[in-house]
Enzyme design. Structure first.
Site, PDB file in Angstrom:
ATOM      1  N   GLU A 160     -13.388  10.416 -37.902  1.00  0.00           N
ATOM      2  CA  GLU A 160     -13.473  10.559 -36.059  1.00  0.00           C
ATOM      3  C   GLU A 160     -14.470   9.605 -35.664  1.00  0.00           C
ATOM      4  O   GLU A 160     -15.631  10.101 -35.917  1.00  0.00           O
ATOM      5  CB  GLU A 160     -13.911  11.994 -36.087  1.00  0.00           C
ATOM      6  CG  GLU A 160     -13.465  12.761 -34.732  1.00  0.00           C
ATOM      7  CD  GLU A 160     -12.027  13.131 -34.909  1.00  0.00           C
ATOM      8  OE1 GLU A 160     -11.254  12.427 -34.190  1.00  0.00           O
ATOM      9  OE2 GLU A 160     -11.568  14.056 -35.263  1.00  0.00           O
TER      10      GLU A 160
ATOM     11  N   CYS B 100     -17.955  11.152 -28.150  1.00  0.00           N
ATOM     12  CA  CYS B 100     -17.241  10.005 -28.411  1.00  0.00           C
ATOM     13  C   CYS B 100     -15.868   9.939 -27.504  1.00  0.00           C
ATOM     14  O   CYS B 100     -15.154   8.721 -27.356  1.00  0.00           O
ATOM     15  CB  CYS B 100     -16.569  10.384 -29.792  1.00  0.00           C
ATOM     16  SG  CYS B 100     -16.274  11.980 -30.270  1.00  0.00           S
TER      17      CYS B 100
ATOM     18  N   LYS C  66     -23.475  17.295 -44.574  1.00  0.00           N
ATOM     19  CA  LYS C  66     -24.625  16.546 -44.443  1.00  0.00           C
ATOM     20  C   LYS C  66     -24.683  16.268 -42.591  1.00  0.00           C
ATOM     21  O   LYS C  66     -23.853  15.627 -42.054  1.00  0.00           O
ATOM     22  CB  LYS C  66     -24.715  15.414 -44.790  1.00  0.00           C
ATOM     23  CG  LYS C  66     -26.397  14.572 -44.669  1.00  0.00           C
ATOM     24  CD  LYS C  66     -26.280  13.206 -44.915  1.00  0.00           C
ATOM     25  CE  LYS C  66     -26.002  12.344 -43.694  1.00  0.00           C
ATOM     26  NZ  LYS C  66     -26.868  12.304 -42.704  1.00  0.00           N
TER      27      LYS C  66
END
Lengths: 489, 308
Positions: free
Chosen positions: A267, A301, A193
């Site tokens: 993650e 990130c 997704k």
């Protein structure tokens, strides 16, 4: 130090617009769910829009998958797993993955353009980094498909089954590649997704999967919001969950998976320290700071969002950084000269702006580049905060925007302690001309990836992942295989 | 802004304190400038700017008065079929040709630059270098391009190199001094940076990469390191120093990348012939060819452009 000898970067010779053309791409008005090798309409009949964050124009509408759709996607994946995929010779499996990699390379320009349209990132980055790296991941893992026993000597690696994968909006195609390539190489099938705001390149990847002739159901790509993701995570027939996204959602997923047999990798967020010593090559370190925090609008990130600089060079570094910020071009993501594109969504812009207010309320000094930004769309000037304290929220929390908090340190131990004083541990950077200092710091900074005299460098062969609240598990490299295998005997 | 006071070696900074240079990072940054896409009017503006910054150069043992005179004509009339072209900044020749060039250029506002100080090797006693400099200035040179004593620099005799530059600066009088580091012989970017700092403190009006006689000559990374040294010197002193990459820049496209690098490193104040030069012999014609293409939509063969 407020130096009156100032450089001038405004006016004078300007770069004319150099936009990438969009003639060569096609985006359908509506996309269904890619299940069992075909695009199918969602059970609910509901669709939502994906917009261009640089113009706020609608690009396409995509299906909203309900739990019934998730169920049919998982069933298709299970059927493909039980059927051709898990029984296929590994070398054959590898061929399919190589084929995906080659088609991605052939269609790189199209993918780069769509990535920039849908997500707002500069075309220079999608063209030079995202798309080539995505193809490289498929190439790399294709090579592993028939060599898994060599990765784990003395063990018998066995595929897991169906992998449910949920990816974020900051590197849409690249994250899809990080997830799909190792899963397929290890013999699993997938239900993926993409993020709600950036579904288009994943849907284009579905076309690639189809064109590459993969057996139906090996790769299923379904779109939707958080509930769709939750349905994937909670589906009984999913054997493995791979998630990249916020720490908040990661916690919910980990809670949901507790006590189940599902393997998972998470993650999550980060608040990386970029530590600059006085003996570093300062001009190159300044570039590293820029690459660390302003790459992809800071929607990274592992962004180097905390600068920790030795006090004897702090003034020099800040002055040079301010001058460098004046040369960063913020604007049309499709312009080849753009350095900083659009913020991905209205809500993310709101989050970033709330942190800008917060930082000032906390007493930090804010400095932004003086360059013009467009009036429609979502934009944020590159921003730095000086005079911040470790206790400030702009130092502790992930902002996920082009916002840098700058602190100083005197001794190595102080720098190290500041670097580690965070709930996150995804990445870090060390800048010094002295090798011994590099080793000392990189051994003691508690983060999954640490760069020395560079920042934000990625390669398929290198594992990536976090400590503490930055997640569990590793993706990429040989380590990334382990996440999609069970090792027997 | 030329220095009026001749520096003495008490002004020589401690070069071990000069910022380190990381070659990998420099190369990466230099490559990034080359990803800038310069099109349409910004390209035409750049091409004009490049022409106006060229030091049209001939430095051959076989140079003749005739060749130098012709080159001066070229400097004045770059390509008369294209309207509104600027003239180049200077003609750069050997000292013995300064008089010829001065005469050929007449009243045109094109400077005569002369190499001096036993160009290109610099292997001569100091009094001869100074004598040569004075001679070139007496003949009418507006600018002197000197070479540093690389041997002394590489041996760590920084004071000696400093004094020599300062002495040549004094011998220049009103003439502007460009100091050639010959970066192709310095070996590392750290040394390029230190030599730049040394030359600026010793009174250089310009720092210049190369003689053009040694490979590699000018490169984007080397020029970037020198620009960053100029910027740091400006931060510290407020004095602007000019930059001249020389040798190896023969295409318009590459020269545009040099301008991009200049713009994003030192800003607009440096983007004039007063502060930036290209040392080149064949660059001008490639730029003219590009301008012709912009004007007509087609490329013409090199035969349509006068060589000198």
């Amino acid at each position: 130090m407020d130096n009156q000898n100032k450089l001038a970067f405004d006016g004078g010779w300007q770069y004319a617009p150099a936009p990438e053309s969009t003639d060569h791409i096609t985006i359908d008005g509506q996309y269904g769910l890619f299940i069992g090798g075909d695009f199918v309409a969602p059970e609910s009949g509901k669709y939502f829009e994906s917009i261009n964050p640089a113009t706020e124009e609608v690009l396409s509408s995509v299906a909203s998958a309900s739990s019934a759709d998730v169920d049919s996607a998982v069933k298709a994946a299970r059927k493909a797993y039980n059927g051709p995929w898990s029984k296929m010779k590994a070398a054959e499996r590898g061929k399919y993955i190589y084929r995906i990699a080659r088609i991605l390379q052939e269609r790189a320009r199209e993918f780069a353009t769509i990535e920039s349209l849908d997500g707002g990132k500069p075309i220079r980055e999608s063209r030079d980094i995202d798309i080539p790296l995505a193809a490289a991941h498929f190439f790399y893992y294709a090579g592993w498909a028939d060599k898994l026993e060599y990765a784990f000597p003395g063990k018998r690696p066995v595929s897991l089954g169906v992998a449910g994968q949920i990816i974020p909006w900051n590197f849409p195609l690249l994250m899809a590649a990080w997830k799909i390539a190792p899963a397929l190489a290890c013999g699993n099938t997938v239900v993926l997704k993409p993020a709600e705001t950036t579904p288009l390149t994943a849907l284009k990847l579905a076309e690639v999967v189809r064109d590459a002739g993969l057996p139906d159901g090996v790769v299923n790509i379904i779109t939707g919001a958080g509930e769709t993701g939750a349905a994937i995570v909670n589906h009984d027939d999913v054997d493995k969950v791979a998630f990249t996204g916020s720490t908040g959602v990661g916690r919910i997923i980990q809670r949901a998976l507790a006590g189940t047999n599902k393997k998972y990798t998470l993650e999550l967020g980060g608040k990386a320290a970029n530590v600059i010593f006085a003996d570093a090559a300062i001009d190159q370190a300044v570039e590293g700071i820029v690459n660390g925090i302003f790459f992809n609008q800071g929607h990274v990130c592992c962004a180097g969002s905390r600068l920790i600089v030795q006090e004897s060079v702090a003034d020099e570094v800040v002055q040079k950084l301010k001058d460098r910020m004046e040369t960063l071009i913020v604007g049309d993501p499709l312009d080849k000269n753009t350095d900083i594109g659009a913020i991905n969504s209205a809500s993310q812009l709101e989050t970033i702006e709330s942190y800008l207010r917060l930082g000032q309320e906390e007493g930090a000094e804010m400095h932004q580049s003086s360059r013009d930004i467009p009036t429609t769309g979502y934009w944020c000037r590159p921003t730095i905060f000086t005079g911040v304290s470790q206790s400030n929220r702009i130092v502790q929390e992930e902002i996920f925007g082009p916002v840098l908090a700058i602190q100083t340190f005197r001794t190595l131990d102080e720098g190290l302690s500041k670097a580690n004083n965070t709930p996150y541990g995804l990445s870090g950077g060390v800048w010094t001309d002295k090798g011994s200092k590099i080793f000392k710091m990189t051994q003691k900074i508690r983060a999954g990836v640490i760069w020395a005299n560079t920042f934000n460098k990625f390669d398929p062969t290198s594992p990536f992942g976090g400590y503490k609240e930055s997640g569990v598990g590793r993706e990429g490299g040989m380590h990334g295989l382990g996440a999609y295998l069970r090792l027997e005997g | 802004m030329t220095l009026t006071v001749v520096p003495d070696s008490s002004l020589l900074p401690d070069l071990s304190k000069v910022s380190q240079v990381d070659e990998v990072g420099v190369n990466e940054r230099a490559a990034r400038f080359q990803t800038r896409s310069i099109k349409k009017e910004s390209k035409i503006e750049a091409l004009h700017m490049i022409l106006s910054m060229i030091d049209l150069t001939t430095l051959e043992g076989q140079d003749t008065s005739g060749k130098v005179s012709q080159l001066c004509q070229k400097a004045i009339h770059l390509h008369n079929t294209l309207p509104n072209l600027p003239h180049v900044a200077a003609v750069c020749v050997y000292p013995t040709m300064v008089g010829v060039a001065k005469k050929a250029l007449g009243d045109h506002k094109i400077n005569v630059a002369s190499v001096a100080t036993a160009f290109p090797s610099g292997m001569a006693p100091r009094h001869i270098k100074l004598e040569e400099t004075r001679l070139a200035v007496e003949e009418g040179a507006d600018e002197i391009d000197m070479v540093i004593s690389r041997g002394a620099f590489l041996q760590g005799e920084y004071g000696l190199v400093f004094d020599e530059i300062a002495a040549v600066k004094e011998a220049c009088g009103e003439a502007h001094l460009k100091v050639i580091l010959e970066t192709g012989e310095l070996g590392t970017l750290d040394r390029v940076r230190r030599a730049s700092v040394l030359a600026m403190h010793a009174g250089a009006d310009f720092i210049k990469t190369s003689t053009g006689k040694i490979q590699p000559a000018a490169t984007l990374p080397v020029t970037l390191v020198m620009l960053q040294a100029i910027r740091d010197y400006f931060y510290d002193t407020g004095r602007m120093v000019g930059m001249k990459p020389a040798g190896g820049i023969s295409t318009a496209k590459l020269a545009v990348h040099y301008l991009v690098m200049l713009r994003e490193t030192l800003g607009n104040a440096w983007m004039t012939p007063e502060w930036y030069r290209f040392g080149a012999s064949s660059l001008a014609n490639d730029v003219l060819m590009q301008l012709q293409k912009q004007a007509t939509g087609v490329y013409q063969s090199a035969d349509y452009f006068s060589k000198d």
